[in-house]
Design a protein around this motif. Sequence first.
Motif, mmCIF file in Angstrom:
data_model
loop_
_atom_site.group_PDB
_atom_site.id
_atom_site.type_symbol
_atom_site.label_atom_id
_atom_site.label_comp_id
_atom_site.label_asym_id
_atom_site.label_seq_id
_atom_site.Cartn_x
_atom_site.Cartn_y
_atom_site.Cartn_z
ATOM 1 N N LEU A 35 32.815 6.975 7.674
ATOM 2 C CA LEU A 35 32.299 8.200 8.290
ATOM 3 C C LEU A 35 31.320 8.917 7.373
ATOM 4 N N ILE A 38 28.064 7.123 7.636
ATOM 5 C CA ILE A 38 27.379 7.400 8.906
ATOM 6 C C ILE A 38 26.754 8.787 8.893
ATOM 7 N N ALA A 46 26.502 11.639 15.093
ATOM 8 C CA ALA A 46 26.771 10.197 15.166
ATOM 9 C C ALA A 46 28.157 9.870 14.618
ATOM 10 N N SER A 49 30.764 10.933 17.175
ATOM 11 C CA SER A 49 30.767 9.975 18.277
ATOM 12 C C SER A 49 31.496 8.690 17.873
ATOM 13 N N THR A 50 31.314 8.273 16.624
ATOM 14 C CA THR A 50 31.984 7.064 16.144
ATOM 15 C C THR A 50 33.489 7.251 16.103
ATOM 16 N N ASN A 53 34.834 7.054 19.653
ATOM 17 C CA ASN A 53 34.700 5.819 20.431
ATOM 18 C C ASN A 53 35.140 4.550 19.702
ATOM 19 N N GLN A 54 34.829 4.459 18.416
ATOM 20 C CA GLN A 54 35.030 3.202 17.707
ATOM 21 C C GLN A 54 36.489 2.763 17.632
ATOM 22 N N VAL A 333 35.356 1.304 11.877
ATOM 23 C CA VAL A 333 34.398 2.342 11.485
ATOM 24 C C VAL A 333 33.575 1.884 10.293
ATOM 25 N N TYR A 336 31.138 -0.793 11.271
ATOM 26 C CA TYR A 336 30.038 -0.196 12.029
ATOM 27 C C TYR A 336 29.015 0.426 11.077
#
Length: 474
Positions: A35, A38, A46, A49-50, A53-54, A333, A336
Motif C-alpha cells: 500500500l 501504491i 489508488a 481502491s486496492t 478490491n484486491q 496487494v 499488484y
Amino acid sequence: MTTETLLIVLAVLALFLGLLAIRFHVGLSLMVAGLVGIVLMRGTDAAVSTVANQPFSVSADYSLTIIPLFILMGVFAVHARLAQAGFDLAARVLRRLPGGSALASLAGSGLFAAVTGSSVATVATMARVSTDAIVKAGHGIRLAAGVVCAGGTLGVLIPPSIVLVLYGVVTGESIGELLLAGLGPGLLTILLYGITIVLMVLVGRRRKARENAAPEREPAMAGGAPSAPSAPSAGADLPEAAEAIEPSEGTRQDRPDLFGFMLLVVIFMVSIGTIYLGVATATEAASFGAVSAFVILLIRTRPPRWARAIKESVTEAVGLTAMTFLLMAGAGVFTYFLALSGASTAVVDAVLAADLEPYVVLVLCLLLLLPLGMFLDGISMILVAAPLLHPILSGYGFEGLWLGVLIVKVAEMALITPPVGMNAFVYSGAVPEAGLGRVFRGIVPFIVADLVVVVLLILVPDIVTFIPELSSAK
C-alpha cells in the motif's frame, strides 16, 4: 524502469523487511508495504481502491475452495485421533530399529505438517513433545532438533499440501496434478530422512562405545584398576539406550489403533485416490475428503461430545483458513504493486535477455529462496516468489509441473538451512536448552539429505512426473 521507480521499489522492500524484523504479521507486512508503494506511485485514491478490491479478487477464486476443505479435512482427522493412530502405529512398528523413537517423531511431524500446511506451526507444536520422547529414549537433543525441524517440511509435498495448492493457484498449473506430483518426491524425502536418522544413531553408538572403551584400557596399561566410565554431560548427544527403554515409553502402543490407521488411509484414498483415478477434480476430492473425515469424527466420538468436537474442529479450521487467506490478500496487494511499478516484468525480461544456460538460471533462482527462509514460512515464500520465478524458468523451457514441485521443495528446505532457517529459530525458542548452535548441527545431516533429493529431482524428472502421467487427474 525509471530511477524514481527503482528507488520506490527499494524503499518498499526495505519497509517490508523492517516490518518482518519487528515481527509484524507476514500478511499485514506485505499489505502495508504494498500500500505504501501504491501511494507513492499512484496516490491515496489508488491505494484505497486496492484495499477495497484486491483482497476480494484474490480470495474469490473458486479454485481456492480446496484450501478450507483440505484444512477442515485435516482438523477433523486430528480430532478423530487418526493422526495419533498413525503416530502410535509408526512408533510400534519402528521402535526396534535404531532411532525408533526419532523415526516415529518424524512420522508424527509429517502428519501434523500435512494437516496445518505450515512447517513453522508444526515445529512450534511438536518441539517440546518430540524432544522429550527422543531424549527419554536415550538419544541426544541434536537428533531431536534435526528430526523436528526437518519433519515439519514433509507436509509440503505429501498430499494434501496447501503449499502445492497455492502454487497451482498462483501459477495456473493443474492443482490435481501438482498434488499427485508431490507423492514421489515426498516419499523419497521420507526414505532419506529415515536413513539419515538411522546413520546418526549408529554413528552415535559407535562414538560412545569408543569413549567408554578408552578409560578402561588406560588403567590396565598403568597397572591400576579400571575406572568407571564418566557420565555424559548434560545435553550431550547420547547413543540410543538399551532396547528396554523404548518399550517403557510406549506401553500404550502394545495395542496400536489399527482401525484408526485404516480410517486415515480411507480418507487419503477418498481425497487423493479420486484425483488419481480421474473420478473427481481437486476441489471435489477435497470436499469428499472433508465429508468422510466428518463422518469418521462422528463415528469415533461419543454422541455427548459431538457438539464440542465439531465446534473445536470448525473453530481451528477457520483460524487456519483465515491465516492463509490473510497471507494471500497481503501477497496480492504486494504483487499488484510490483506489477504496477514494472519491477517484476523488468526482472523477468532481464533474466530472459541474458540468455544464460538454463540450469545456471535454475540454480540461481533456487538459491534466491534460501535467504527468504529466515523471514517467511513456506506459504509466504510461495506467494511472494512463485509469481516471479515461474515465468523466468518457464521461459527457459522447464516443464511447469516439475518446476512447481522443485520450487516448493527448495522453499521448504530454506526453512532449515543455516544461518537463516526459520524452523531452527522457532525450535530453539520452544526448547531453550538446545541452543541455536546445537540445533543447526542437528539439522545439517537432514540438509544433506534434502540436497540429495533436489539433485535427484533435477537429474531424474520422472520422480516428479511419473504418477501424474499414470493417472487420469483432471
